[in-house]
Design an enzyme around this catalytic site. Structure first.
Site, PDB file in Angstrom:
ATOM      1  N   ARG A  34      60.068  48.586   5.416  1.00  0.00           N
ATOM      2  CA  ARG A  34      59.240  47.722   6.268  1.00  0.00           C
ATOM      3  C   ARG A  34      59.811  47.698   7.682  1.00  0.00           C
ATOM      4  O   ARG A  34      59.090  47.689   8.670  1.00  0.00           O
ATOM      5  CB  ARG A  34      59.201  46.286   5.714  1.00  0.00           C
ATOM      6  N   ASN A  50      49.207  34.682  14.359  1.00  0.00           N
ATOM      7  CA  ASN A  50      48.469  35.057  13.165  1.00  0.00           C
ATOM      8  C   ASN A  50      47.425  33.991  12.884  1.00  0.00           C
ATOM      9  O   ASN A  50      47.569  32.844  13.311  1.00  0.00           O
ATOM     10  CB  ASN A  50      49.415  35.164  11.958  1.00  0.00           C
ATOM     11  N   HIS A  61      45.317  32.196   9.706  1.00  0.00           N
ATOM     12  CA  HIS A  61      45.331  32.061   8.242  1.00  0.00           C
ATOM     13  C   HIS A  61      44.125  31.200   7.846  1.00  0.00           C
ATOM     14  O   HIS A  61      43.899  30.146   8.463  1.00  0.00           O
ATOM     15  CB  HIS A  61      46.646  31.410   7.792  1.00  0.00           C
ATOM     16  N   ASP A 112      56.766  33.259  12.278  1.00  0.00           N
ATOM     17  CA  ASP A 112      58.232  33.225  12.201  1.00  0.00           C
ATOM     18  C   ASP A 112      58.634  34.019  10.959  1.00  0.00           C
ATOM     19  O   ASP A 112      57.806  34.705  10.362  1.00  0.00           O
ATOM     20  CB  ASP A 112      58.757  31.771  12.190  1.00  0.00           C
ATOM     21  N   GLU A 113      59.871  33.889  10.530  1.00  0.00           N
ATOM     22  CA  GLU A 113      60.338  34.811   9.479  1.00  0.00           C
ATOM     23  C   GLU A 113      59.842  34.422   8.098  1.00  0.00           C
ATOM     24  O   GLU A 113      60.033  35.143   7.138  1.00  0.00           O
ATOM     25  CB  GLU A 113      61.878  34.910   9.525  1.00  0.00           C
ATOM     26  N   GLY A 114      59.165  33.269   8.033  1.00  0.00           N
ATOM     27  CA  GLY A 114      58.599  32.895   6.732  1.00  0.00           C
ATOM     28  C   GLY A 114      57.200  33.488   6.575  1.00  0.00           C
ATOM     29  O   GLY A 114      56.746  34.231   7.432  1.00  0.00           O
TER      30      GLY A 114
HETATM   31  C1  GRF Z   1      40.336  36.544   7.645  1.00  0.00           C
HETATM   32  O1  GRF Z   1      39.920  35.595   6.698  1.00  0.00           O
HETATM   33  C2  GRF Z   1      41.652  36.084   8.248  1.00  0.00           C
HETATM   34  O2  GRF Z   1      41.839  34.691   8.115  1.00  0.00           O
HETATM   35  C3  GRF Z   1      42.691  36.794   7.442  1.00  0.00           C
HETATM   36  O3  GRF Z   1      42.106  38.067   7.173  1.00  0.00           O
HETATM   37  C4  GRF Z   1      40.693  37.874   6.947  1.00  0.00           C
HETATM   38  C5  GRF Z   1      39.910  39.050   7.448  1.00  0.00           C
HETATM   39  O4  GRF Z   1      40.026  39.077   8.847  1.00  0.00           O
HETATM   40  N1  GRF Z   1      43.911  36.890   8.185  1.00  0.00           N
HETATM   41  P1  GRF Z   1      39.218  40.174   9.738  1.00  0.00           P
HETATM   42  O5  GRF Z   1      37.742  40.012   9.414  1.00  0.00           O
HETATM   43  O6  GRF Z   1      39.728  41.543   9.331  1.00  0.00           O
HETATM   44  O7  GRF Z   1      39.551  39.789  11.133  1.00  0.00           O
END
Ligand code: GRF
Length: 220
Positions: free
Chosen positions: A65, A107, A109, A141-143
């Site tokens: 990674r 990011n 979520h 962050d790292e989590g």
């Molecule tokens: C979305 O639900 C987002 O919250 C998650 O990935 C899903 C797809 O995102 N991170 P996208 O349509 O590829 O932008």
């Protein structure tokens, strides 16, 4: 104006929303590079349609990674990226990327963190029986899904919701709040204080409440 690098792995609907808001003049940013870890994803079609530079960096071609992230860092730095946007990016980032872009990786979520971290959140939310759900933009962050929260949006959950219906309702808000978070960053309004991110000069949501199911007995 902030230089963005956008990492994608799938449909790219968040990427599309950011592109649209940049083109509409709502977000002072330019996308310098779009990187996908997978080749045939619709996000790259979106990049092509808008004449945006993109690359595929296959994570499977890297032993670790960290090696994969090091390649991403090289490309992002070469394109003068200042802020890295994970938009449906399905790889866990390592300290290699975070050290290169400290508090400069965002990011989104599809849940109200810290509730429902991880994947398959929509089914988990429906199964748990929550009455509100939503989405969160945070610094990485790292989590996993644990970074300082920048902005959140809330949507109601209905008794007959399926995971698909709920995810579509949340996605509509994702497409707004991600661009809002980037614009707050572009305006230099985001101040990180430990776990908290303060939006300087932006009035907070007025004192109010939402009740689901509606408190009808108080209106009868
Ligand atoms: C979305 O639900 C987002 O919250 C998650 O990935 C899903 C797809 O995102 N991170 P996208 O349509 O590829 O932008």
């Amino acid at each position: 104006m902030v230089n963005l690098g956008v990492l994608v792995s799938g449909s790219g609907s968040n990427l599309q929303a950011i592109i649209d808001n940049i083109e509409a003049g709502r977000v002072d940013a330019r996308i310098k590079i779009i990187i996908s870890n997978l080749a045939d994803v619709y996000a790259l079609e979106r990049a092509k349609k808008h004449g945006l530079p993109f690359m595929v960096v296959r994570h499977k071609e890297y032993k670790t990674r960290e090696d994969f992230d090091q390649k991403l860092v090289e490309i992002l730095k070469a394109h003068e990226v200042e802020l890295v946007i994970l938009a449906g990016f399905m790889r866990i980032v390592t300290p290699v990327l975070l050290r290169a872009f400290p508090m400069r990786v965002m990011n989104i979520h599809p849940a109200l963190l810290p509730a429902f971290p991880g994947t398959h959140v929509w089914q988990a939310e429906v199964d748990y029986g929550v009455k509100f759900a939503g989405c969160t933009v945070h610094f990485v962050d790292e989590g996993t899904d644990t970074g300082p929260i920048i902005i959140q949006a809330v949507v109601p959950v209905y008794d007959d919701d399926t995971a698909e219906a709920l995810s579509a309702r949340i996605l509509r808000q994702e497409h707004k709040v991600y661009s809002q978070a980037i614009q707050l960053y572009a305006e230099g309004r985001l101040e990180v204080q430990g776990r908290r991110v303060l939006a300087k000069g932006i009035p907070m949501f007025p004192d109010s409440f939402m009740i689901n199911p509606p408190a009808g007995i108080f209106e009868r």
